[in-house]
Design a protein around this motif. Sequence first.
Motif, short mmCIF file in Angstrom:
data_model
loop_
_atom_site.label_atom_id
_atom_site.label_comp_id
_atom_site.label_asym_id
_atom_site.label_seq_id
_atom_site.Cartn_x
_atom_site.Cartn_y
_atom_site.Cartn_z
N UNK A 113 2.17 35.16 -5.22
CA UNK A 113 3.58 34.91 -4.92
C UNK A 113 4.36 34.97 -6.23
N UNK A 114 5.55 35.50 -6.18
CA UNK A 114 6.35 35.60 -7.39
C UNK A 114 6.68 34.23 -7.96
N UNK A 115 7.13 33.32 -7.09
CA UNK A 115 7.61 32.03 -7.59
C UNK A 115 7.61 31.01 -6.46
N UNK A 116 7.11 29.83 -6.75
CA UNK A 116 7.21 28.70 -5.83
C UNK A 116 7.59 27.47 -6.65
N UNK A 117 8.70 26.87 -6.34
CA UNK A 117 9.16 25.65 -7.01
C UNK A 117 8.93 24.46 -6.10
N UNK A 118 8.37 23.41 -6.65
CA UNK A 118 8.04 22.21 -5.88
C UNK A 118 8.71 21.00 -6.52
N UNK A 119 9.34 20.21 -5.70
CA UNK A 119 9.92 18.95 -6.18
C UNK A 119 9.56 17.85 -5.21
N UNK A 120 9.47 16.63 -5.71
CA UNK A 120 9.06 15.56 -4.82
C UNK A 120 9.19 14.19 -5.46
N UNK A 121 8.81 13.22 -4.65
CA UNK A 121 8.88 11.81 -5.04
C UNK A 121 7.72 11.09 -4.40
N UNK A 122 7.03 10.26 -5.17
CA UNK A 122 6.02 9.39 -4.56
C UNK A 122 6.17 7.98 -5.10
N UNK A 123 5.83 7.02 -4.25
CA UNK A 123 6.00 5.61 -4.59
C UNK A 123 4.85 4.81 -4.00
N UNK A 124 4.45 3.76 -4.71
CA UNK A 124 3.39 2.87 -4.22
C UNK A 124 3.81 1.42 -4.42
N UNK A 125 3.26 0.55 -3.59
CA UNK A 125 3.51 -0.88 -3.69
C UNK A 125 2.24 -1.62 -3.28
N UNK A 126 1.81 -2.58 -4.09
CA UNK A 126 0.65 -3.39 -3.78
C UNK A 126 0.93 -4.86 -3.99
N UNK A 127 0.48 -5.69 -3.05
CA UNK A 127 0.70 -7.13 -3.12
C UNK A 127 -0.64 -7.86 -3.10
N UNK A 128 -0.85 -8.77 -4.03
CA UNK A 128 -2.00 -9.66 -4.01
C UNK A 128 -1.58 -10.92 -3.26
N UNK A 129 -1.93 -10.99 -1.98
CA UNK A 129 -1.44 -12.08 -1.13
C UNK A 129 -2.12 -13.40 -1.44
N UNK A 130 -3.34 -13.36 -1.95
CA UNK A 130 -4.00 -14.60 -2.37
C UNK A 130 -3.28 -15.22 -3.56
N UNK A 131 -2.87 -14.38 -4.50
CA UNK A 131 -2.15 -14.86 -5.66
C UNK A 131 -0.77 -15.37 -5.28
N UNK A 132 -0.15 -14.73 -4.29
CA UNK A 132 1.22 -15.07 -3.90
C UNK A 132 1.26 -16.36 -3.07
N UNK A 133 0.43 -16.41 -2.01
CA UNK A 133 0.52 -17.52 -1.07
C UNK A 133 -0.57 -18.56 -1.25
N UNK A 134 -1.52 -18.31 -2.15
CA UNK A 134 -2.58 -19.27 -2.37
C UNK A 134 -3.88 -18.87 -1.70
N UNK A 135 -4.97 -19.47 -2.16
CA UNK A 135 -6.29 -19.09 -1.69
C UNK A 135 -6.62 -19.66 -0.32
N UNK A 136 -5.84 -20.60 0.19
CA UNK A 136 -6.17 -21.26 1.46
C UNK A 136 -5.53 -20.58 2.67
N UNK A 137 -5.21 -19.32 2.57
CA UNK A 137 -4.69 -18.57 3.71
C UNK A 137 -5.51 -17.27 3.83
N UNK A 138 -5.49 -16.62 5.00
CA UNK A 138 -6.48 -15.57 5.27
C UNK A 138 -6.18 -14.21 4.65
N UNK A 139 -4.96 -13.94 4.19
CA UNK A 139 -4.61 -12.59 3.77
C UNK A 139 -4.95 -12.36 2.30
N UNK A 140 -5.60 -11.22 2.04
CA UNK A 140 -6.02 -10.88 0.67
C UNK A 140 -5.02 -9.94 0.00
N UNK A 141 -4.75 -8.80 0.62
CA UNK A 141 -3.93 -7.80 -0.06
C UNK A 141 -3.24 -6.90 0.96
N UNK A 142 -2.13 -6.34 0.51
CA UNK A 142 -1.40 -5.35 1.31
C UNK A 142 -0.89 -4.28 0.35
#
Length: 680
Positions: A529-558
Amino acid sequence: MLKKQFKTTRVFRFKRFARKSYSVFNSLHKTVTIGVLSGCALISAHATTVEPAERVYTQTSTDSIPPTELDEVVVTASKVDLPLNLAAKQVTVISRQEIERAPVRSIEDLLNYVAGVDILQRGPHGVQADISLRGGSFDQTAILLNGVNLTNPHTGHYSFDIPINLSDIERIEIVQGPSSLVFGASAFSGGVNIITRKDPESNGFAKLEGGMYGLFGAEARGAYKTENSLHSLSAGYKHSDGYIANSDYNIVNLLWQSRFDINGSNLDVMAGLNDKKQGANTFYSAAHPNQFDDTQGIFASIRGETGGRLKFIPHIYWSRHYDEFQLYRDGTPDIPATYKGHNYHRSDVFGMNLNMQYASRWGITSFGGEFRNEGIMSNVLGKPMDDTIGKYTKSDSRTNISYFLEHNFIFNRFTLSVGGLLNYNTAVVDKFNLYPALNASYRPSKSLKLYASWNKATRMPTFTDLYYTTSTHTGNSNLEAETSEAFETGLKYIHPVIKGSIAAFYMKGRNMIDWVKTSSDALWESRNHTKINTKGLDATLGLDLKEWFGANQPFHSFSMGFMVLDQNMVESGLISNYVLNPLHYKFTAALHHDVLKNLSLSWNFRWQEREGSYVQYVDSQPGERVDFTPFSLLDVKASYRFPHVDLFVNANNIFNTTHVDFGNIPQPGFWLSGGASIRF
């Protein structure tokens, strides 16, 4: 506590490298030992094997690296190993913990959960899949195992024919965008470096699993440690009767690794075997549902590394891949008389490289080079041989020679990496090309990093691109090498509770290679192909739910991720097999939580929408041209943990969603499996 942290820094080769207390004389003395063992200090592309580390503080002299809190891992996003928070380029790291939680059976399945990665599967569980980064094709991504470039010159379809089980992996590093300086000339749109486990504490591991469609799997790993060496051997077997007709598979993996400590220097030896036999229902042509693939891949490598301010890293590696492709699987009735027989291929790669690194008050300088020879023997691909060898009547080969130079300026808040790769390939007569790289990052605070980069890269056509000519395909021996230029900027935030990143990128591709056709009745042909131009955006988000809400609740991470990508297709009227069918949108999300004590669930969701279209076949005959349709999948893994035994159940595609990655190749619906693993 601080004293203990200083002691822990010894696990960082980065620290050993930077310490001023090692004399240059001592470095040179150690180099002789490694140089003799490697056999060649010719020229080389960098290949790295790094180890995980705890979060620690390090203190260095004023003429090396400034005091800083190091991230959990040292990554290979440049020619030198740098802590993740100091690296001047964005790197996605899949940790061992994420791998253990995922309801997957292969690396390809696992990479599907990364928003910035496009995995186009023909068969699940590691049967066959193509990986695309930033809208590039599967041939444009370099695949490495502990820094050994196993990218297949025959075709990128086989680059994942590597001898590794999920339980062998410490982490996976994904570098997006052109990375020729880091991983070699083949890293046109990025690279994936798979790092294996080196911990001597896991002396034994075994796993058994089974499930629907006759699924069966077994893995075993053992390690042996002496005062100055560590040895490990792992083996794996996977089988399924298939979820549709002619989709059965048998996969065997063997991997041996040894590390020797020789007077403070390291010598790593590695060898492996991958053997696959799989029904390839419509894999390469929708008109032929009874295709079959029988492949074997073997490799070996020796890598040395000295310590001190002046470091030498010589490396020798070799890989071979056999492929027997059957358009009509043995035993298929009514094979046409025009069928001339199966395709046989053998590709070989031999490489030598030398990476030299020097630490000073101005940062770290890396320089060296690589010699890499790629060859193929076949009854289909290549030029006619004067003397045939067995079934092989054609052959071709080429040699790639490259020299690199990179300097990393590292200060308290700023990292600047400047370098370039000078590359020559014997298939391109009398021409050296320079591929520069400029990467910078700024850390306004301990948690926040801003970065920007500019990189150029190249890729030679595969032997399939050049020569594959059949009743349905026409190769093109006049193809030119592809080139790319990419700009990227973004930020990354790391906090005990929240981790996030966002990146915007723009890539200009020139002479892009693809298999295309002008109409549904035309032949597939490879073209630039003579030319292909690509543009984009990517994003990530991670939460440590044990650190946020404490160790005495069931959720680990999202966690969640999102990518949007847009291509300017110069020849959009063509029907494309690869390049013109990128993902337009992809969204992923994962949640890990406890249900009861020792019982946990991991949920993985992805939704994606692909650009482009394909010719829909009905009863093995071409029909109308249809667009790819969006789809979403939800997978879940339930795990129950005893002190040394884990029980697990995987439920993949729990809503039984119908979907395709390639046109006319349906992917599995609901698939239930389970098993147990034991740690000795």
